[in-house]
Design a protein around this motif. Structure first.
Motif, PDB file in Angstrom:
ATOM      1  N   UNK A 146       0.898  -1.148   0.024  1.00 31.26           N
ATOM      2  CA  UNK A 146      -0.096  -0.039  -0.162  1.00 31.26           C
ATOM      3  C   UNK A 146       0.858   1.168   0.059  1.00 31.26           C
ATOM      4  N   UNK A 147       2.200   1.276   0.768  1.00 28.80           N
ATOM      5  CA  UNK A 147       2.700   2.382   0.738  1.00 28.80           C
ATOM      6  C   UNK A 147       3.410   2.758  -0.590  1.00 28.80           C
ATOM      7  N   UNK A 148       3.779   1.351  -1.214  1.00 32.40           N
ATOM      8  CA  UNK A 148       4.572   1.695  -2.588  1.00 32.40           C
ATOM      9  C   UNK A 148       3.474   2.309  -3.538  1.00 32.40           C
ATOM     10  N   UNK A 149       2.239   1.627  -3.505  1.00 31.12           N
ATOM     11  CA  UNK A 149       1.387   2.266  -4.464  1.00 31.12           C
ATOM     12  C   UNK A 149       1.132   3.782  -4.045  1.00 31.12           C
ATOM     13  N   UNK A 150       0.837   4.242  -2.749  1.00 24.73           N
ATOM     14  CA  UNK A 150       1.006   5.527  -2.418  1.00 24.73           C
ATOM     15  C   UNK A 150       1.825   6.683  -2.930  1.00 24.73           C
ATOM     16  N   UNK A 151       3.203   6.051  -2.963  1.00 22.52           N
ATOM     17  CA  UNK A 151       4.261   6.875  -3.361  1.00 22.52           C
ATOM     18  C   UNK A 151       4.342   6.943  -4.914  1.00 22.52           C
ATOM     19  N   UNK A 152       4.142   5.660  -5.446  1.00 30.63           N
ATOM     20  CA  UNK A 152       4.020   5.761  -7.029  1.00 30.63           C
ATOM     21  C   UNK A 152       3.071   6.659  -7.429  1.00 30.63           C
ATOM     22  N   UNK A 153       1.685   6.610  -6.943  1.00 27.67           N
ATOM     23  CA  UNK A 153       0.684   7.340  -7.488  1.00 27.67           C
ATOM     24  C   UNK A 153       0.867   8.771  -7.051  1.00 27.67           C
ATOM     25  N   UNK A 154       1.415   9.307  -5.965  1.00 30.65           N
ATOM     26  CA  UNK A 154       1.616  10.755  -5.657  1.00 30.65           C
ATOM     27  C   UNK A 154       2.600  11.341  -6.750  1.00 30.65           C
ATOM     28  N   UNK A 166     -12.023   5.701 -12.635  1.00 33.03           N
ATOM     29  CA  UNK A 166     -13.132   4.525 -12.231  1.00 33.03           C
ATOM     30  C   UNK A 166     -13.546   3.663 -13.451  1.00 33.03           C
ATOM     31  N   UNK A 167     -13.727   4.349 -14.361  1.00 31.12           N
ATOM     32  CA  UNK A 167     -14.284   3.518 -15.687  1.00 31.12           C
ATOM     33  C   UNK A 167     -13.740   4.023 -16.746  1.00 31.12           C
ATOM     34  N   UNK A 195      -5.616   0.760 -12.602  1.00 26.72           N
ATOM     35  CA  UNK A 195      -5.470  -0.682 -13.147  1.00 26.72           C
ATOM     36  C   UNK A 195      -4.577  -1.675 -12.060  1.00 26.72           C
ATOM     37  N   UNK A 196      -3.476  -0.849 -11.533  1.00 29.45           N
ATOM     38  CA  UNK A 196      -2.771  -1.390 -10.698  1.00 29.45           C
ATOM     39  C   UNK A 196      -3.270  -1.805  -9.232  1.00 29.45           C
ATOM     40  N   UNK A 197      -4.579  -0.865  -8.780  1.00 27.26           N
ATOM     41  CA  UNK A 197      -5.224  -0.968  -7.828  1.00 27.26           C
ATOM     42  C   UNK A 197      -5.971  -2.214  -7.693  1.00 27.26           C
ATOM     43  N   UNK A 198      -6.214  -2.686  -8.958  1.00 25.24           N
ATOM     44  CA  UNK A 198      -6.957  -4.096  -9.291  1.00 25.24           C
ATOM     45  C   UNK A 198      -8.323  -4.115  -8.431  1.00 25.24           C
ATOM     46  N   UNK A 199      -8.920  -2.917  -8.503  1.00 28.82           N
ATOM     47  CA  UNK A 199     -10.213  -2.944  -7.750  1.00 28.82           C
ATOM     48  C   UNK A 199     -10.349  -3.134  -6.542  1.00 28.82           C
ATOM     49  N   UNK A 200      -9.272  -2.832  -5.781  1.00 29.42           N
ATOM     50  CA  UNK A 200      -9.074  -2.925  -4.029  1.00 29.42           C
ATOM     51  C   UNK A 200      -9.504  -1.641  -3.746  1.00 29.42           C
ATOM     52  N   UNK A 201     -10.734  -1.385  -2.813  1.00 27.46           N
ATOM     53  CA  UNK A 201     -11.260  -0.234  -2.399  1.00 27.46           C
ATOM     54  C   UNK A 201     -10.162   0.715  -1.649  1.00 27.46           C
ATOM     55  N   UNK A 202      -9.497   0.220  -0.844  1.00 25.58           N
ATOM     56  CA  UNK A 202      -8.484   0.749  -0.179  1.00 25.58           C
ATOM     57  C   UNK A 202      -7.364   1.621  -1.237  1.00 25.58           C
ATOM     58  N   UNK A 203      -6.917   0.879  -2.137  1.00 28.21           N
ATOM     59  CA  UNK A 203      -6.025   1.564  -2.952  1.00 28.21           C
ATOM     60  C   UNK A 203      -6.703   2.734  -4.008  1.00 28.21           C
ATOM     61  N   UNK A 204      -8.000   2.280  -4.280  1.00 27.04           N
ATOM     62  CA  UNK A 204      -8.758   3.252  -5.122  1.00 27.04           C
ATOM     63  C   UNK A 204      -8.897   4.443  -4.438  1.00 27.04           C
ATOM     64  N   UNK A 205      -9.194   4.484  -3.092  1.00 29.83           N
ATOM     65  CA  UNK A 205      -9.637   5.488  -2.328  1.00 29.83           C
ATOM     66  C   UNK A 205      -8.086   6.219  -2.364  1.00 29.83           C
ATOM     67  N   UNK A 206      -6.893   5.614  -2.105  1.00 29.78           N
ATOM     68  CA  UNK A 206      -5.715   6.264  -1.930  1.00 29.78           C
ATOM     69  C   UNK A 206      -5.499   7.139  -3.211  1.00 29.78           C
TER      70      UNK A 206
END
Length: 208
Positions: free
Chosen positions: A1-9, A57-58, A137-148
């Motif tokens: 989750x931290x890696x995704x946050x850094x990458x997205x930011x 989202x879509x 797409x990297x979030x793979x539909x996970x609500x927590x990652x999409x929220x981030x």
């Protein structure tokens, strides 16, 4: 989750480049009053945020359903941006005094300016839309990652809005001559950016 946050930011900050949008905002809104610039800043930021969230989202299924490719998106955005940059280089965007049109036409102009070119394609352009869809797409539909991802998008757009609202001070520092020079220089930069959008779209369409 931290890696995704850094990458997205990092990705969203680099793609939207809030600091780099300040002089572009000044150039595009040349001739508007401070109040009108504030209205355009809020509207363009809200529109850009809505577009990015929707595409996050879509976006991929929507484009696929419509038969629209991302390279085609880049080419279209580049052509539209080229039209605006052409007007900036030749000083055709500076004559916007309220007494040259009725109030209704003035209001319509402000709405249009907030949508294009500020919200689209300078903020929610092909690069930002593509980044949103890739990160979603990297979030793979996970609500927590999409929220981030959506929270980061809101924060970056908010920083763009803050830069827009502070741009008026820069405008006063530059003065009339400085603004005229800046507008034409940025028009050349926008022209190059528009051409690059088209080149990237053509390469992706025919050479990949």
């Amino acid at each position: 989750m931290l890696d995704f946050f850094i990458s997205a930011a990092v990705t969203m900050l680099v793609v939207l480049d809030p600091i780099g949008l300040a002089p572009l905002f000044l150039a595009v809104t040349g001739g508007l009053s401070e109040a009108e610039r504030r209205r355009v800043a809020w509207r363009s930021s809200g529109i850009a945020l809505a577009i990015l969230v929707v595409f996050g989202a879509i976006g991929a299924p929507l484009l696929a359903a419509l038969g629209i490719s991302l390279p085609a998106f880049r080419i279209a955005g580049g052509l539209l941006l080229f039209a605006i940059s052409f007007e900036m280089v030749f000083g055709r965007r500076t004559e916007r005094k309220p007494d040259t049109a009725e109030a209704a036409l003035r209001e319509q102009h402000l709405h249009n300016l907030a949508v294009f070119p500020l919200a689209i394609p300078l903020m929610a352009g092909p690069g930002a839309i593509t980044a949103m869809m890739l990160l979603a797409g990297e979030a793979r539909g996970e609500p927590a990652l999409l929220a981030i991802l959506f929270a980061i998008t809101v924060a970056v757009i908010a920083s763009c809005l803050a830069v827009y609202l502070a741009a008026e001070r820069m405008d006063r520092l530059l003065g009339v001559t400085g603004n005229a020079i800046l507008t034409r220089l940025l028009g050349v930069v926008l022209t190059a950016l528009a051409v690059q959008f088209v080149i990237d779209g053509i390469k992706a369409s025919f050479f990949t």
